[in-house]
Design an enzyme around this catalytic site. Structure first.
Site, PDB file in Angstrom:
ATOM      1  N   CYS A  76     -10.454   6.523 -15.625  1.00 43.05           N
ATOM      2  CA  CYS A  76      -9.069   6.854 -16.525  1.00 43.05           C
ATOM      3  C   CYS A  76      -9.398   6.733 -17.868  1.00 43.05           C
ATOM      4  CB  CYS A  76      -8.059   5.733 -16.059  1.00 43.05           C
ATOM      5  SG  CYS A  76      -8.806   3.909 -15.967  1.00 43.05           S
TER       6      CYS A  76
ATOM      7  N   PRO B 137       2.248   5.660   0.688  1.00 40.84           N
ATOM      8  CA  PRO B 137       3.652   5.889   1.382  1.00 40.84           C
ATOM      9  C   PRO B 137       4.055   4.813   2.439  1.00 40.84           C
ATOM     10  CG  PRO B 137       2.370   8.079   1.534  1.00 40.84           C
ATOM     11  CD  PRO B 137       1.579   6.588   0.977  1.00 40.84           C
TER      12      PRO B 137
ATOM     13  N   GLU C  97      -1.083   0.717 -15.440  1.00 40.10           N
ATOM     14  CA  GLU C  97      -2.230   1.067 -15.867  1.00 40.10           C
ATOM     15  C   GLU C  97      -2.726   2.430 -15.336  1.00 40.10           C
ATOM     16  OE1 GLU C  97      -5.677   2.261 -16.646  1.00 40.10           O
ATOM     17  OE2 GLU C  97      -6.355   0.882 -15.206  1.00 40.10           O
TER      18      GLU C  97
ATOM     19  N   VAL D  93       2.555   1.246   3.411  1.00 34.69           N
ATOM     20  CA  VAL D  93       2.112  -0.095   2.883  1.00 34.69           C
ATOM     21  C   VAL D  93       2.540  -0.210   1.316  1.00 34.69           C
ATOM     22  CG1 VAL D  93       0.409  -1.863   2.376  1.00 34.69           C
ATOM     23  CG2 VAL D  93       0.569  -0.607   4.624  1.00 34.69           C
ATOM     24  N   GLY D  94       1.992   0.719   0.444  1.00 34.76           N
ATOM     25  CA  GLY D  94       2.414   0.523  -0.788  1.00 34.76           C
ATOM     26  C   GLY D  94       4.083   0.725  -1.239  1.00 34.76           C
TER      27      GLY D  94
END
Ligand code: ADP
Length: 474
Positions: free
Chosen positions: A278, A203, A244, A205-206
């Site tokens: 994943c 929330p 991805e 740095v991203g």
């Protein structure tokens, strides 16, 4: 105790402007093993500015210069393989078979990109126009904890190969891995500002990275819900996106499969990285004609998997990455039972003999309907759903009945038949009979498993854009 106090900007390890700290734990022991000082939006601004300054020179580099950088990066990673394995084991609990593969793959990603650059046509002709494939500018990259250093390497390789510069926000809980990898990458002596890494939360740095007007492209690996936030953030300035994301990959055991080979492959795929992958084959599709036999084998072989100390080479299932994730996976095991599925093996709680560490019991559900949440949503733990089909056409239909489409597995004694089934599956990769990893194959997914592809020419395409120059006919 490992205290990580630096981030990496403009070719140097620097103290971040942000001052919040985040504790780091060993998931196999629950011991606190250190902490990381987190960057903030100001650090992102400094990192993006450094990457922007470095971009024009990087964009002009020749193929040979990029290949030389990629080879130096490969060698730098190989030189500290043991330290990378130790960091991944301690900070994350991945079993030894997986950490060994991860480090090898991290080095090979640079090699594969070097070959891709060599073979890629950056200069082309279309009609009478000269077309040049150009890098877009500063790349913002975000990585998840399940393969943090591998994804940092993949995204950096694409930046170098395309002639871009990059700012990476790694998973904050993987800070020890990030630090060891950065020490390696620093030895490769890239031009200043080409690589920048800011530790921090999603929330903060991203978000700063995905909304920054000087970031041209976001390369994100993580969950589908977080990707939706990233995609919205990127919309305003029309950033290009490579995503991805998650999966609910089917493993189709065809009715002619040799179970001695097929069952271990199905379990290896399903429980890959303790289910925190994943690409995990989390839906096992089995033929009704061999149902009882296959269920007995799945149960027996799962109950013989060794669980525990991730450093033990015989261990197949390590701990989950953190306490919150352990709780989430327990919630999924409860939900499966509430939805009416039956436990073939496993269930809630810790495996026998392991009274601490975030270990979950390898769990397989039967009587799973395609509409149940456990059959449709990504669990990201050692929890598999077995779904029974009547014929090949139904197996294909069930496999494709998913919001995801990242990977699929087909198991059969008849390879042409397996190929015929594979050609009907909507997945980014289809693996037949446990074929070994191919580092050159494009990676990414259909539907909500992502956008675009990584690796090779497909990966370069996503990081480049064509400029056509039209001249009057001679
Ligand atoms: P995982 O559970 O595999 O970590 P996430 O999708 O939650 O999956 O996280 C993947 C990466 O995305 C992490 O580095 C995380 O910090 C980051 N992230 C999470 N939320 C956001 C956000 N709102 N904006 C940008 N990055 C985010």
């Amino acid at each position: 105790m490992r205290n990580i106090d630096r981030i990496y900007i403009d070719g140097a390890f620097v103290t971040p402007h942000g001052s919040a700290r985040f504790d780091l734990f060993n998931p196999a022991t629950e011991d606190r093993i250190g902490s990381v000082r987190l960057g903030d939006a100001e650090d992102v601004r400094l990192a993006v500015a450094a990457a922007k300054r470095a971009f024009p020179a990087m964009a002009r580099t020749s193929k040979a210069e990029r290949i030389a950088m990629l080879h130096r990066l490969r060698d730098a990673v190989k030189a500290r393989a043991g330290d990378l394995i130790a960091a991944m084991t301690e900070g994350y609990g991945a079993p030894a078979y997986f950490t060994g593969f991860s480090v090898q793959n991290t080095a090979s990603v640079f090699d594969v990109m070097a070959t891709s650059v060599e073979n890629y046509a950056f200069e082309r002709v279309a009609g009478s126009s000269a077309v040049t494939m150009l890098p877009l500018g500063v790349v913002g990259a975000i990585t998840p904890w399940n393969s943090n250093f591998g994804f940092i390497a993949t995204k950096l390789a694409h930046a170098i190969g395309s002639g871009s510069t990059i700012v990476i926000k790694p998973a904050e809980q993987s800070a020890i891995q990030t630090q060891v990898l950065l020490e390696c990458l620093h030895e490769a002596k890239l031009p200043k500002g080409v690589l920048n890494v800011v530790n921090g939360t999603g929330p903060e740095v991203g978000a700063a990275l995905t909304t920054h007007p000087d970031v041209a492209l976001i390369s994100f690996t993580g969950s589908t819900p977080a990707a939706r936030i990233v995609q919205r953030a990127a919309l305003e300035t029309m950033k290009r996106l490579v995503l991805e994301l998650g999966g609910k990959s089917p493993t189709i055991i065809l009715d002619d499969a040799d179970l001695d080979a097929a069952i271990p492959i199905a379990l290896m795929s399903g429980f890959a990285n303790s289910g925190q992958a994943c690409v995990a084959g989390s839906r096992i599709l089995i033929p009704r004609s061999r149902r009882e036999e296959i269920l007995a084998r799945l149960k027996d072989e799962t109950e013989r998997l060794r669980i525990g100390n991730p450093a033990d080479p015989e261990v197949r299932i390590g701990p989950l990455a953190n306490a919150a994730h352990w709780e989430r996976v327990q919630g999924w095991i409860r939900l499966g039972q509430e939805e009416g599925a039956m436990l073939l093996t496993g269930g809630e709680g810790r495996p026998e003999g392991l009274d601490h560490g975030w270990f979950a019991r390898p769990t397989i559900f039967t009587e799973v309907a395609g509409t149940m949440r456990i059959a449709r949503e990504e669990i990201f733990g050692p929890v598999l759903s077995v779904i029974t089909y009547d014929d090949e056409a139904e197996a294909v239909a069930i496999a494709n009945d998913s919001d995801f489409g990242l990977q699929a597995y087909v198991l059969s004694s008849d390879e042409p038949r397996a190929l015929r089934v594979a050609r009907q599956l909507m997945a980014g990769r289809v693996v037949i009979n446990g074929a070994p990893h191919d580092p050159h194959a494009p990676f990414g997914g259909f539907r909500q498993s992502g956008l675009g592809r990584e690796i090779g020419a497909y990966g370069l395409d996503a990081f480049l854009e064509p400029r056509a120059i039209l001249t009057p006919a001679a």
